[in-house]
Design a protein around this motif. Sequence first.
Motif, PDB file in Angstrom:
ATOM      1  N   UNK A  36      73.625  14.982  26.084  1.00 52.14           N
ATOM      2  CA  UNK A  36      72.827  14.702  27.261  1.00 52.14           C
ATOM      3  C   UNK A  36      71.462  15.388  27.133  1.00 52.14           C
ATOM      4  N   UNK A  37      70.434  14.666  27.470  1.00 53.54           N
ATOM      5  CA  UNK A  37      69.076  15.196  27.477  1.00 53.54           C
ATOM      6  C   UNK A  37      68.849  15.950  28.782  1.00 53.54           C
ATOM      7  N   UNK A  38      68.685  17.273  28.683  1.00 52.38           N
ATOM      8  CA  UNK A  38      68.453  18.072  29.888  1.00 52.38           C
ATOM      9  C   UNK A  38      66.963  18.194  30.152  1.00 52.38           C
ATOM     10  N   UNK A  39      66.639  18.171  31.437  1.00 55.35           N
ATOM     11  CA  UNK A  39      65.251  18.274  31.861  1.00 55.35           C
ATOM     12  C   UNK A  39      64.997  19.615  32.516  1.00 55.35           C
ATOM     13  N   UNK A  40      63.783  20.112  32.352  1.00 50.38           N
ATOM     14  CA  UNK A  40      63.288  21.212  33.162  1.00 50.38           C
ATOM     15  C   UNK A  40      62.055  20.655  33.866  1.00 50.38           C
ATOM     16  N   UNK A  41      62.115  20.645  35.180  1.00 46.86           N
ATOM     17  CA  UNK A  41      61.016  20.152  35.994  1.00 46.86           C
ATOM     18  C   UNK A  41      60.361  21.354  36.642  1.00 46.86           C
ATOM     19  N   UNK A  42      59.083  21.545  36.370  1.00 50.14           N
ATOM     20  CA  UNK A  42      58.340  22.686  36.887  1.00 50.14           C
ATOM     21  C   UNK A  42      57.326  22.191  37.917  1.00 50.14           C
ATOM     22  N   UNK A  43      57.415  22.739  39.130  1.00 53.95           N
ATOM     23  CA  UNK A  43      56.419  22.400  40.133  1.00 53.95           C
ATOM     24  C   UNK A  43      55.254  23.376  40.033  1.00 53.95           C
ATOM     25  N   UNK A  44      54.057  22.859  40.282  1.00 54.18           N
ATOM     26  CA  UNK A  44      52.837  23.659  40.234  1.00 54.18           C
ATOM     27  C   UNK A  44      52.024  23.318  41.477  1.00 54.18           C
ATOM     28  N   UNK A  45      51.580  24.350  42.186  1.00 58.69           N
ATOM     29  CA  UNK A  45      50.738  24.069  43.343  1.00 58.69           C
ATOM     30  C   UNK A  45      50.587  25.266  44.253  1.00 58.69           C
ATOM     31  N   UNK A  46      49.629  25.137  45.151  1.00 59.21           N
ATOM     32  CA  UNK A  46      49.352  26.199  46.112  1.00 59.21           C
ATOM     33  C   UNK A  46      50.414  26.219  47.205  1.00 59.21           C
ATOM     34  N   UNK A  47      50.369  27.271  47.999  1.00 58.20           N
ATOM     35  CA  UNK A  47      51.292  27.405  49.109  1.00 58.20           C
ATOM     36  C   UNK A  47      51.210  26.202  50.042  1.00 58.20           C
ATOM     37  N   UNK A  48      52.352  25.762  50.530  1.00 58.12           N
ATOM     38  CA  UNK A  48      52.479  24.664  51.480  1.00 58.12           C
ATOM     39  C   UNK A  48      52.033  23.314  50.920  1.00 58.12           C
ATOM     40  N   UNK A  49      52.054  23.171  49.589  1.00 61.31           N
ATOM     41  CA  UNK A  49      51.662  21.893  48.994  1.00 61.31           C
ATOM     42  C   UNK A  49      52.824  20.909  48.905  1.00 61.31           C
ATOM     43  N   UNK A  50      54.052  21.374  49.148  1.00 61.25           N
ATOM     44  CA  UNK A  50      55.199  20.469  49.144  1.00 61.25           C
ATOM     45  C   UNK A  50      56.161  20.679  47.993  1.00 61.25           C
ATOM     46  N   UNK A  51      56.021  21.761  47.269  1.00 58.67           N
ATOM     47  CA  UNK A  51      56.862  22.012  46.093  1.00 58.67           C
ATOM     48  C   UNK A  51      58.348  22.094  46.446  1.00 58.67           C
ATOM     49  N   UNK A  52      58.681  22.867  47.463  1.00 60.15           N
ATOM     50  CA  UNK A  52      60.087  23.039  47.843  1.00 60.15           C
ATOM     51  C   UNK A  52      60.668  21.749  48.409  1.00 60.15           C
ATOM     52  N   UNK A  53      59.920  21.087  49.260  1.00 58.85           N
ATOM     53  CA  UNK A  53      60.380  19.815  49.837  1.00 58.85           C
ATOM     54  C   UNK A  53      60.635  18.804  48.729  1.00 58.85           C
ATOM     55  N   UNK A  54      59.709  18.724  47.779  1.00 62.22           N
ATOM     56  CA  UNK A  54      59.858  17.829  46.636  1.00 62.22           C
ATOM     57  C   UNK A  54      61.098  18.191  45.827  1.00 62.22           C
ATOM     58  N   UNK A  55      61.256  19.479  45.513  1.00 59.89           N
ATOM     59  CA  UNK A  55      62.374  19.927  44.674  1.00 59.89           C
ATOM     60  C   UNK A  55      63.718  19.586  45.314  1.00 59.89           C
ATOM     61  N   UNK A  56      63.830  19.825  46.612  1.00 59.03           N
ATOM     62  CA  UNK A  56      65.083  19.511  47.307  1.00 59.03           C
ATOM     63  C   UNK A  56      65.356  18.011  47.321  1.00 59.03           C
ATOM     64  N   UNK A  57      64.309  17.204  47.524  1.00 58.70           N
ATOM     65  CA  UNK A  57      64.476  15.746  47.524  1.00 58.70           C
ATOM     66  C   UNK A  57      64.865  15.254  46.135  1.00 58.70           C
ATOM     67  N   UNK A  58      64.251  15.820  45.092  1.00 56.03           N
ATOM     68  CA  UNK A  58      64.591  15.444  43.721  1.00 56.03           C
ATOM     69  C   UNK A  58      66.034  15.819  43.404  1.00 56.03           C
ATOM     70  N   UNK A  59      66.453  16.999  43.827  1.00 50.45           N
ATOM     71  CA  UNK A  59      67.823  17.452  43.573  1.00 50.45           C
ATOM     72  C   UNK A  59      68.843  16.487  44.193  1.00 50.45           C
ATOM     73  N   UNK A  60      68.541  15.960  45.364  1.00 49.53           N
ATOM     74  CA  UNK A  60      69.446  14.998  46.016  1.00 49.53           C
ATOM     75  C   UNK A  60      69.535  13.684  45.246  1.00 49.53           C
ATOM     76  N   UNK A  61      68.431  13.281  44.632  1.00 47.35           N
ATOM     77  CA  UNK A  61      68.373  11.992  43.929  1.00 47.35           C
ATOM     78  C   UNK A  61      68.832  12.075  42.477  1.00 47.35           C
ATOM     79  N   UNK A  62      68.700  13.231  41.864  1.00 49.48           N
ATOM     80  CA  UNK A  62      69.001  13.385  40.441  1.00 49.48           C
ATOM     81  C   UNK A  62      70.313  14.147  40.293  1.00 49.48           C
ATOM     82  N   UNK A  63      71.322  13.439  39.861  1.00 47.55           N
ATOM     83  CA  UNK A  63      72.628  14.086  39.728  1.00 47.55           C
ATOM     84  C   UNK A  63      72.571  15.187  38.681  1.00 47.55           C
ATOM     85  N   UNK A  64      73.454  16.152  38.873  1.00 42.97           N
ATOM     86  CA  UNK A  64      73.604  17.257  37.936  1.00 42.97           C
ATOM     87  C   UNK A  64      72.320  18.068  37.772  1.00 42.97           C
TER      88      UNK A  64
END
Length: 185
Positions: free
Chosen positions: A1-29
Amino acid sequence: MNRLVIMTVGKTHSGKTTFAKALEKEMSNSVVIDQDNHPEFLQTYYQTLLPKQGHNTIKYALTQTIVNYTINETNCHLILCNSNRNRKGRLKLLEQYQNKGFTSIIVNFDLPEHILKERIMKGQSSTTILRTVSSFDEVLTRQQKETNKGDVVAPMEGEAGYLFVIKSVDEVQSVIREIVTIAQS
């Protein structure tokens, strides 16, 4: 299996955490590793170990332990949810993951400053994660100064296997879909 590391980059309140949680729900494992979760835990249970000044090395050690466990004991994709704005540090981290066989993805949040300020004003984020400043407005001001001095550089093509730049909230879902497609290939 090809494992991914997704790194968010951005200033405070840019949406990094919201994005990460939404991605986690959509991307299994996959698992979100958000260093902002660790200060509250440390403050609650290990306050005497926290440094009075300087780098919060125990926070970094806790994060690294969780990352190492995820890499060595699971087959999960990693979603790193931090600012990662310093290019030198970002490249060093990405190299570690690439050496372990991960495919790297950077998601750079490049939203206009007025949106960040508006989010800070409306925000409900806990300030318990802050050590050296008292508000997220101060964090944003510091981040703007770092950018103006050239201490931080936006991600560029070639730093990672894939680079996505989000300039509008409307782009979030399409980036999530593309990353999920990459994970499935």
